[in-house]
Design a protein around this motif. Structure first.
Motif, PDB file in Angstrom:
ATOM      1  N   GLY A  83      -8.501  -9.456   7.653  1.00  0.00           N
ATOM      2  CA  GLY A  83      -9.569  -9.166   8.607  1.00  0.00           C
ATOM      3  C   GLY A  83      -9.375  -7.773   9.188  1.00  0.00           C
ATOM      4  O   GLY A  83      -8.581  -6.983   8.691  1.00  0.00           O
ATOM      5  N   ASP A  84     -10.087  -7.491  10.231  1.00  0.00           N
ATOM      6  CA  ASP A  84     -10.081  -6.168  10.865  1.00  0.00           C
ATOM      7  C   ASP A  84      -8.666  -5.632  11.074  1.00  0.00           C
ATOM      8  O   ASP A  84      -7.844  -6.262  11.742  1.00  0.00           O
ATOM      9  CB  ASP A  84     -10.817  -6.260  12.194  1.00  0.00           C
ATOM     10  N   HIS A  85      -8.393  -4.470  10.510  1.00  0.00           N
ATOM     11  CA  HIS A  85      -7.053  -3.896  10.597  1.00  0.00           C
ATOM     12  C   HIS A  85      -6.707  -3.371  11.990  1.00  0.00           C
ATOM     13  O   HIS A  85      -5.524  -3.245  12.318  1.00  0.00           O
ATOM     14  CB  HIS A  85      -6.879  -2.767   9.572  1.00  0.00           C
ATOM     15  N   ALA A  86      -7.698  -3.050  12.797  1.00  0.00           N
ATOM     16  CA  ALA A  86      -7.428  -2.396  14.089  1.00  0.00           C
ATOM     17  C   ALA A  86      -6.463  -3.181  14.973  1.00  0.00           C
ATOM     18  O   ALA A  86      -5.490  -2.597  15.495  1.00  0.00           O
ATOM     19  CB  ALA A  86      -8.733  -2.096  14.818  1.00  0.00           C
ATOM     20  N   PRO A  87      -6.650  -4.483  15.179  1.00  0.00           N
ATOM     21  CA  PRO A  87      -5.674  -5.191  16.018  1.00  0.00           C
ATOM     22  C   PRO A  87      -4.292  -5.289  15.375  1.00  0.00           C
ATOM     23  O   PRO A  87      -3.282  -5.308  16.079  1.00  0.00           O
ATOM     24  CB  PRO A  87      -6.289  -6.566  16.237  1.00  0.00           C
TER      25      PRO A  87
ATOM     26  N   ALA B 289       0.822  -1.210   0.000  1.00  0.00           N
ATOM     27  CA  ALA B 289       0.000   0.000   0.000  1.00  0.00           C
ATOM     28  C   ALA B 289       0.858   1.262   0.000  1.00  0.00           C
ATOM     29  O   ALA B 289       2.057   1.216   0.236  1.00  0.00           O
ATOM     30  CB  ALA B 289      -0.920  -0.010   1.212  1.00  0.00           C
ATOM     31  N   GLN B 290       0.219   2.416  -0.240  1.00  0.00           N
ATOM     32  CA  GLN B 290       0.920   3.687  -0.301  1.00  0.00           C
ATOM     33  C   GLN B 290       0.379   4.715   0.688  1.00  0.00           C
ATOM     34  O   GLN B 290       0.895   5.800   0.770  1.00  0.00           O
ATOM     35  CB  GLN B 290       0.851   4.242  -1.723  1.00  0.00           C
ATOM     36  N   SER B 291      -0.679   4.410   1.408  1.00  0.00           N
ATOM     37  CA  SER B 291      -1.219   5.327   2.411  1.00  0.00           C
ATOM     38  C   SER B 291      -1.727   4.503   3.581  1.00  0.00           C
ATOM     39  O   SER B 291      -1.922   3.296   3.463  1.00  0.00           O
ATOM     40  CB  SER B 291      -2.355   6.163   1.822  1.00  0.00           C
ATOM     41  N   VAL B 292      -1.944   5.168   4.703  1.00  0.00           N
ATOM     42  CA  VAL B 292      -2.484   4.478   5.875  1.00  0.00           C
ATOM     43  C   VAL B 292      -3.838   3.863   5.536  1.00  0.00           C
ATOM     44  O   VAL B 292      -4.103   2.707   5.866  1.00  0.00           O
ATOM     45  CB  VAL B 292      -2.580   5.438   7.078  1.00  0.00           C
ATOM     46  N   ALA B 293      -4.692   4.623   4.850  1.00  0.00           N
ATOM     47  CA  ALA B 293      -6.017   4.112   4.478  1.00  0.00           C
ATOM     48  C   ALA B 293      -5.900   2.890   3.570  1.00  0.00           C
ATOM     49  O   ALA B 293      -6.648   1.921   3.730  1.00  0.00           O
ATOM     50  CB  ALA B 293      -6.842   5.197   3.797  1.00  0.00           C
ATOM     51  N   GLU B 294      -4.951   2.920   2.626  1.00  0.00           N
ATOM     52  CA  GLU B 294      -4.765   1.769   1.733  1.00  0.00           C
ATOM     53  C   GLU B 294      -4.218   0.565   2.491  1.00  0.00           C
ATOM     54  O   GLU B 294      -4.619  -0.572   2.232  1.00  0.00           O
ATOM     55  CB  GLU B 294      -3.833   2.144   0.581  1.00  0.00           C
ATOM     56  N   THR B 295      -3.316   0.802   3.421  1.00  0.00           N
ATOM     57  CA  THR B 295      -2.796  -0.299   4.238  1.00  0.00           C
ATOM     58  C   THR B 295      -3.922  -0.907   5.063  1.00  0.00           C
ATOM     59  O   THR B 295      -4.078  -2.131   5.119  1.00  0.00           O
ATOM     60  CB  THR B 295      -1.655   0.181   5.148  1.00  0.00           C
ATOM     61  N   ASN B 296      -4.720  -0.057   5.700  1.00  0.00           N
ATOM     62  CA  ASN B 296      -5.851  -0.556   6.485  1.00  0.00           C
ATOM     63  C   ASN B 296      -6.812  -1.345   5.608  1.00  0.00           C
ATOM     64  O   ASN B 296      -7.292  -2.421   6.005  1.00  0.00           O
ATOM     65  CB  ASN B 296      -6.578   0.596   7.168  1.00  0.00           C
TER      66      ASN B 296
END
Length: 151
Positions: free
Chosen positions: A38-42, A23-30
């Motif tokens: 699955g859920d990116h938060a953990p 990815a190239q941004s935090v949003a894209e990585t998430n």
């Protein structure tokens, strides 16, 4: 016949690339983590914790992030680390300066994500979800690989 083989090979390559994301941004990585693991938060929490714990030299906290048993290379030989106690005893040989540097210099938005987990650097450290139940409805994000790379 040759065209059919090339077409099938191309489809297989496209499918493999679809399951691998840098990815190239935090949003894209998430989004990549959400889509593949699955859920990116953990994952995001574990990634930040690992980097903070390494920067602070909090060896116990790093040891707590590892999924045991884990196989690592110490002194050129494969070694099975069975527990946090064993990990702490061998910490400097496991988390070498090069491996530590790879983790600390990794930016969240440039993490590599695929079905094997989230990769730091050139593969020095990988994190992935470890199921807490048979249905894998809950999981902990842990370090599943620690290795020196030759690249």
């Amino acid at each position: 016949m040759q065209r059919s083989v090339l077409f099938v090979a191309g489809l297989m390559l496209a499918a493999a690339l679809a399951q691998t994301v840098s990815a190239q941004s935090v949003a894209e990585t998430n989004q990549a983590i959400d889509n593949i693991l699955g859920d990116h938060a953990p994952y995001e929490a574990a990634i930040k914790a690992l980097q903070m714990d390494l920067a602070a030299s909090d060896l116990q906290a790093v040891a707590d992030l590892v999924s045991y048993p884990i196989t690592v290379t110490i002194g050129g030989k494969r070694h099975k680390v069975a527990s946090a106690t064993d990990f702490l005893r061998n910490y400097k040989a496991i988390f070498t300066p090069a491996i530590t540097k790879a983790v600390l210099e990794q930016h969240y938005e440039t993490l590599f994500v695929n079905d094997q987990g989230v990769m730091f650097g050139k593969g020095e450290v990988w994190l992935n979800g470890i199921c807490k139940d048979t249905a894998c409805t809950t999981f902990d994000v842990k370090i599943v690989t620690i290795q020196a790379t030759d690249n």
